[in-house]
Scaffold this active site. Structure first.
Site, PDB file in Angstrom:
ATOM      1  N   HIS A  53      37.603  12.086  27.018  1.00  0.00           N
ATOM      2  CA  HIS A  53      38.193  11.985  28.363  1.00  0.00           C
ATOM      3  C   HIS A  53      39.110  13.156  28.689  1.00  0.00           C
ATOM      4  O   HIS A  53      39.937  13.562  27.893  1.00  0.00           O
ATOM      5  CB  HIS A  53      38.861  10.636  28.608  1.00  0.00           C
ATOM      6  CG  HIS A  53      40.039  10.306  27.728  1.00  0.00           C
ATOM      7  ND1 HIS A  53      41.315  10.692  28.035  1.00  0.00           N
ATOM      8  CD2 HIS A  53      40.123   9.608  26.572  1.00  0.00           C
ATOM      9  CE1 HIS A  53      42.143  10.228  27.108  1.00  0.00           C
ATOM     10  NE2 HIS A  53      41.448   9.583  26.206  1.00  0.00           N
ATOM     11  N   ASP A  91      37.440  10.115  20.704  1.00  0.00           N
ATOM     12  CA  ASP A  91      38.716   9.781  21.353  1.00  0.00           C
ATOM     13  C   ASP A  91      39.661   9.140  20.345  1.00  0.00           C
ATOM     14  O   ASP A  91      40.282   8.119  20.604  1.00  0.00           O
ATOM     15  CB  ASP A  91      38.479   8.840  22.550  1.00  0.00           C
ATOM     16  CG  ASP A  91      39.780   8.558  23.303  1.00  0.00           C
ATOM     17  OD1 ASP A  91      40.744   9.332  23.144  1.00  0.00           O
ATOM     18  OD2 ASP A  91      39.826   7.557  24.035  1.00  0.00           O
ATOM     19  N   GLU A 145      40.434   7.787  31.768  1.00  0.00           N
ATOM     20  CA  GLU A 145      40.350   6.767  30.712  1.00  0.00           C
ATOM     21  C   GLU A 145      41.695   6.050  30.559  1.00  0.00           C
ATOM     22  O   GLU A 145      41.749   4.848  30.368  1.00  0.00           O
ATOM     23  CB  GLU A 145      39.963   7.414  29.373  1.00  0.00           C
ATOM     24  CG  GLU A 145      39.673   6.412  28.261  1.00  0.00           C
ATOM     25  CD  GLU A 145      40.901   5.990  27.468  1.00  0.00           C
ATOM     26  OE1 GLU A 145      40.819   4.975  26.756  1.00  0.00           O
ATOM     27  OE2 GLU A 145      41.966   6.638  27.554  1.00  0.00           O
ATOM     28  N   HIS A 175      50.193   9.315  23.196  1.00  0.00           N
ATOM     29  CA  HIS A 175      50.933   8.969  24.428  1.00  0.00           C
ATOM     30  C   HIS A 175      52.409   9.356  24.404  1.00  0.00           C
ATOM     31  O   HIS A 175      53.202   8.803  25.150  1.00  0.00           O
ATOM     32  CB  HIS A 175      50.820   7.482  24.745  1.00  0.00           C
ATOM     33  CG  HIS A 175      49.409   6.999  24.938  1.00  0.00           C
ATOM     34  ND1 HIS A 175      49.100   5.695  25.227  1.00  0.00           N
ATOM     35  CD2 HIS A 175      48.224   7.656  24.901  1.00  0.00           C
ATOM     36  CE1 HIS A 175      47.794   5.559  25.344  1.00  0.00           C
ATOM     37  NE2 HIS A 175      47.238   6.751  25.147  1.00  0.00           N
TER      38      HIS A 175
END
Ligand SMILES: [Zn+2]
Length: 463
Positions: free
Chosen positions: A285, A359, A331, A429
């Site tokens: 992504h 991913d 995504e 993240h």
């Protein structure tokens, strides 16, 4: 290739052929060529450098996401593929705004600042922030058992950690992610005014980790702000609550949902020589979170997928099936790109036989997980011996990937590249997900491993 290497390969291959007659000398040589090319003339690292350092974090709907679309489209066009195009898709746009601010206030007025970040999709706090007492819970069940009397007017602090006993860190992540995704919606039902969630990482540090959350079907007037707190912040807050249960937590954030905007999946294709109407897909992504440049999640998967097609071109390999690279948009906070691609494939009646997603970071590859039936999996498993020289051993049934999952039901095999996962959630993240966290050779080995599996599928299929 020089002669001694070829001899060694032939001997190795004859040995492996004895074990699995299906694996041929030709396959061994091709895999060797793929790995050699990826490690000596690879381009994935250079692409990642640009994507991470010249473009940066690529949250859906951002200027950076748009630049990433243009950059990867241009780079794919350079490869001399048969076709490169953009697939239109509407994506949600959410912005973080100014940096979040939070502190813990104890009885005597002492304030200790702590590191937080808004969760993706969250609403802002009022402009002056929110200050309230805190109730610590370990999950959604405990929240429900406390009910309105204990929750109303408070900030709910979800503090269930990822389970460090699990070797597969993705399992530990899955085991704790519900409080981040649904915590705010559930807490709001009991009258909570805000939600603070322990960051989903196994490392104890000061970096808050963002991620998607949803208010589900809760009416918008009841939406409450949600933020992640660093693991060190979570430990500190928890220990302070034991000393002083009526302490207050303050936080302020001004993130915003803007509605849908135009974006794109980026697609490149090599037409198949024998089965032009049957498609193999590799992808990752293109969007990422905004706290860092998203080199691991999922810049790595993007450039590895592009590299698969580039390696084939460089090696002069013409796939028998049509081979597509798909760089999916959105995504992280909507999966609109993955859904759109599957929708279009269905609408055009395209036959997809195999899709492989990367991913899970750009770390040393260990193998693959396969989402398929037992008979097909057993045929694929035979190929695993061909990967032994490259220390790839993990061939197991399991999840393919979020972006390719919408193809399920209309495809034979969904597969996911499985790199070593021990360090992935140190970066996932968070502000730490930067280019310097990716190792060039590990990244290249991942690309070669993907290309090898695609090659084997292209040559032998599973029928
Ligand atoms: Zn990802």
């Amino acid at each position: 290739m020089n002669r001694p290497n070829l001899m060694l390969l032939l001997l190795l291959t004859i040995f492996f052929s004895g074990v699995h007659a299906q694996n041929t000398v030709q396959d061994s040589i091709m895999l060797s060529n793929i790995y050699k090319m990826a490690l000596t003339e690879g381009k994935s690292y250079e692409w990642l450098d640009h994507l991470a350092n010249n473009i940066g974090g690529r949250l859906s709907g951002s200027l950076e996401a748009e630049r990433a679309v243009k950059y990867t489209e241009a780079e794919l066009k350079e490869l001399g593929l048969d076709k490169v195009w953009l697939q239109s898709v509407m994506v949600p746009k959410w912005t973080r705004g100014f940096q979040e601010y939070a502190y813990i206030e104890t009885g005597n007025g002492n304030k200790t600042t702590t590191d937080i970040c808004a969760l993706g999709g969250s609403v802002a706090t009022p402009s002056l922030g929110i200050k309230a007492e805190v109730i610590e819970v370990m999950g959604l069940n405990e929240l429900a058992s406390l009910g309105k009397a204990k929750i109303s007017g408070k900030i709910v602090f979800f503090n269930r950690a990822m389970d460090p006993a699990l070797v597969q860190t993705f399992a530990a992540y899955s085991g704790a992610a519900d409080q981040r995704y649904a915590g705010a919606a559930e807490a709001a039902k009991y009258g909570a005014v805000g939600v603070i969630v322990r960051s989903l990482t196994l490392s104890l540090d000061d970096y808050p980790h963002t991620g998607a959350m949803s208010y589900g079907d809760l009416p918008e007037k009841n939406w409450i702000p949600a933020a992640a707190i660093s693991t060190k912040g979570a430990e500190y807050l928890s220990s302070m609550l034991k000393l002083q249960p009526d302490l207050k937590f303050y936080f302020k954030q001004n993130c915003k949902n803007w509605g849908d905007v135009q974006s794109y999946n980026v697609i490149g294709e090599i037409k198949g020589t024998d089965f032009p109407d049957k498609y193999l897909v590799v992808g990752g992504h293109l969007d990422s979170w905004d706290l860092a440049d998203g080199a691991q999640d999922d810049g790595a998967g993007v450039v590895q997928s592009m590299e698969v097609l580039r390696l084939f071109k460089k090696l002069g390999y013409k796939p028998r099936h049509s081979l597509r690279v798909v760089l999916f948009m959105n995504e992280e906070n909507g999966l609109r790109g993955g859904k759109k691609y599957a929708e279009e494939a269905k609408r055009k009646n395209e036959t997809h036989v195999f899709a492989l997603e990367s991913d899970a970071g750009g770390f040393t590859p260990r193998g693959f997980t396969f989402d398929t039936d037992d008979a097909t999996f057993n045929k694929i498993k035979v190929w695993s011996s061909l990967f032994k020289p490259y220390l790839i051993h993990y061939f197991e049934k399991g999840y393919g990937g979020a972006d390719i999952a919408p193809l399920k039901g209309n495809i034979e095999v969904l597969a996911g590249l499985m790199p070593d996962s021990q360090r992935y959630f140190d970066y996932h993240h968070a502000a730490t997900d930067t280019f310097d966290a990716v190792n060039k050779r590990e990244l290249e080995l991942g690309a070669a491993t993907m290309a090898s599996l695609v090659y084997l599928f292209d040559q032998h299929g599973t029928k």
